[in-house]
Design a protein around this motif. Structure first.
Motif, PDB file in Angstrom:
ATOM      1  N   GLN A 218       0.592 -12.758  -7.252  1.00 44.90           N
ATOM      2  CA  GLN A 218       1.165 -13.635  -6.228  1.00 44.90           C
ATOM      3  C   GLN A 218       2.077 -12.830  -5.290  1.00 44.90           C
ATOM      4  N   VAL A 219       2.847 -11.910  -5.856  1.00 49.03           N
ATOM      5  CA  VAL A 219       3.709 -11.046  -5.035  1.00 49.03           C
ATOM      6  C   VAL A 219       2.869 -10.283  -4.013  1.00 49.03           C
ATOM      7  N   ILE A 220       1.789  -9.709  -4.493  1.00 52.12           N
ATOM      8  CA  ILE A 220       0.901  -8.940  -3.606  1.00 52.12           C
ATOM      9  C   ILE A 220       0.334  -9.854  -2.516  1.00 52.12           C
ATOM     10  N   ALA A 221      -0.075 -11.046  -2.920  1.00 52.64           N
ATOM     11  CA  ALA A 221      -0.653 -11.984  -1.940  1.00 52.64           C
ATOM     12  C   ALA A 221       0.371 -12.360  -0.872  1.00 52.64           C
TER      13      ALA A 221
ATOM     14  N   LYS B  20       4.937   4.073  -4.095  1.00 52.02           N
ATOM     15  CA  LYS B  20       4.557   5.114  -5.055  1.00 52.02           C
ATOM     16  C   LYS B  20       4.162   4.431  -6.365  1.00 52.02           C
ATOM     17  N   PRO B  21       3.202   5.002  -7.088  1.00 50.84           N
ATOM     18  CA  PRO B  21       2.738   4.350  -8.321  1.00 50.84           C
ATOM     19  C   PRO B  21       3.870   4.032  -9.308  1.00 50.84           C
ATOM     20  N   ALA B  22       4.818   4.957  -9.487  1.00 53.09           N
ATOM     21  CA  ALA B  22       5.886   4.718 -10.479  1.00 53.09           C
ATOM     22  C   ALA B  22       6.785   3.562 -10.052  1.00 53.09           C
ATOM     23  N   ALA B  23       7.036   3.443  -8.742  1.00 54.33           N
ATOM     24  CA  ALA B  23       7.889   2.359  -8.246  1.00 54.33           C
ATOM     25  C   ALA B  23       7.164   1.017  -8.393  1.00 54.33           C
ATOM     26  N   LEU B  24       5.883   1.017  -8.050  1.00 54.38           N
ATOM     27  CA  LEU B  24       5.094  -0.220  -8.159  1.00 54.38           C
ATOM     28  C   LEU B  24       5.026  -0.668  -9.618  1.00 54.38           C
ATOM     29  N   GLU B  25       4.870   0.293 -10.515  1.00 59.84           N
ATOM     30  CA  GLU B  25       4.777  -0.008 -11.941  1.00 59.84           C
ATOM     31  C   GLU B  25       6.087  -0.617 -12.451  1.00 59.84           C
ATOM     32  N   THR B  26       7.230  -0.139 -11.937  1.00 57.61           N
ATOM     33  CA  THR B  26       8.529  -0.692 -12.335  1.00 57.61           C
ATOM     34  C   THR B  26       8.598  -2.175 -12.003  1.00 57.61           C
TER      35      THR B  26
ATOM     36  N   GLU C 100       0.822  -1.215   0.000  1.00 57.85           N
ATOM     37  CA  GLU C 100       0.000   0.000   0.000  1.00 57.85           C
ATOM     38  C   GLU C 100       0.853   1.261   0.000  1.00 57.85           C
ATOM     39  N   MET C 101       2.099   1.149   0.475  1.00 64.52           N
ATOM     40  CA  MET C 101       2.951   2.346   0.585  1.00 64.52           C
ATOM     41  C   MET C 101       3.650   2.725  -0.717  1.00 64.52           C
TER      42      MET C 101
END
Ligand SMILES: [Zn+2]
Length: 304
Positions: free
Chosen positions: A56-59, A40-46, A37-38
């Motif tokens: 699966q990573v999120i889970a 940043k959108p650009a980092a998550l997108e990378t 949840e923390m």
């Protein structure tokens, strides 16, 4: 490890030459289980862009039980869960420490929490380090290209960083320093040169320092030199594709006693943990060296 039944199920499905490794107590010293949840959108997108199975990573980030079952299935006993404060680039605030401490409560023997105090953002380095110790954090991460400072910036007046190292040394908490490049948006790669860790190893001789990624891909020689020069400096091979490990570190056997297996999963460009493990096992190294890197060095740093 998992139950006896799980182990025998794995054995049944595994070629004989791999069985020797099931007696090993393998630690992956570098896994990113983080509060999604923390991000940043650009980092998550990378990260998302480079992974097929991002769900699966999120889970796994949300459920230690699911992650432990995964570790059972791939033959990993322990994982060090890397977290660090990096508000500018990644969105991570100091609450990552509570997150990882809480997550690891699911199995304190197998999940090893790594947290951080940000030397440029902390208002009370002493207090924050006491807090880290109270939470049971077992390693600190310093990420120079994401935290935007040199690992030896205490020589340039960052007294917080000096407090962080001194308190880590006093509490017996090792410090992992990211060395090498980073492709996350906003990362500043000049800070990734491991040579600045030389000061830290000299000034804090009892502090165990892990060089994450061994300076890959620009500074492997520097990393090798530091590990040979300092008994308190270690190599974390995470982020280096195992197939190229011996090209980068042809004299790896000489530093095996200071080398740890790690993957950096699910970082961009890192395959599955099991794939990395299989590729490492296939290297032309002696069984003794493999055992040292997969099992023994980590057990000296984080004994049971
Ligand atoms: Zn990492």
């Amino acid at each position: 490890m998992g139950s006896v039944t799980e182990k025998s199920q794995i054995r049944a499905a595994t070629p004989a030459f791999e069985l020797v490794f099931f007696s090993m107590r393998i630690t992956d010293c570098h896994v990113h289980i983080q509060p999604v949840e923390m991000f940043k959108p650009a980092a998550l997108e990378t990260m998302r862009r480079k992974r097929k199975n991002f769900d699966q990573v999120i889970a796994f980030c949300r459920s230690p039980k699911l992650f432990l079952e995964h570790l059972d299935a791939i033959g990993i006993e322990r994982a060090v869960l890397i977290n660090y404060v990096a508000p500018e680039l990644m969105g991570f605030t100091r609450e990552v420490n509570e997150f990882v401490a809480e997550y690891c409560k699911a199995d304190v023997k197998r999940l090893i929490p790594c947290g951080s105090v940000h030397p440029r953002h902390t208002a009370d380095a002493h207090g924050d380090m006491d807090h880290i110790a109270r939470l049971g954090i077992k390693m600190l991460k310093v990420h120079p290209p994401h935290q935007l400072l040199y690992p030896n910036d205490y020589v340039n007046g960052n007294t917080n960083l000096e407090v962080i190292y001194r308190e880590a040394e006093r509490h017996g908490i090792p410090v992992m320093v990211h060395t090498g490049t980073s492709i996350f948006p906003g990362a500043r790669n000049k800070y990734g040169d491991p040579i600045y860790v030389d000061d830290v190893a000299v000034d804090f001789p009892k502090l165990k320092i892990l060089l994450a990624h061994g300076g890959r891909p620009l500074w492997m020689n520097t990393a090798f030199f530091l590990i040979r020069r300092h008994r308190n400096v270690y190599l974390d091979i995470s982020g280096i594709p195992p197939k190229t490990l011996l090209n980068y570190f042809p004299r790896l056997e000489e530093i095996a006693a200071q080398t740890l297996f790690g993957t950096d999963w699910p970082g961009p460009g890192v395959p599955e943990i099991k794939q990395n493990l299989d590729d490492f096992r296939a290297l032309p190294l002696s069984d003794e060296v493999k055992r040292q890197i997969l099992e023994k060095t980590a057990l000296t740093i984080w004994p049971d």
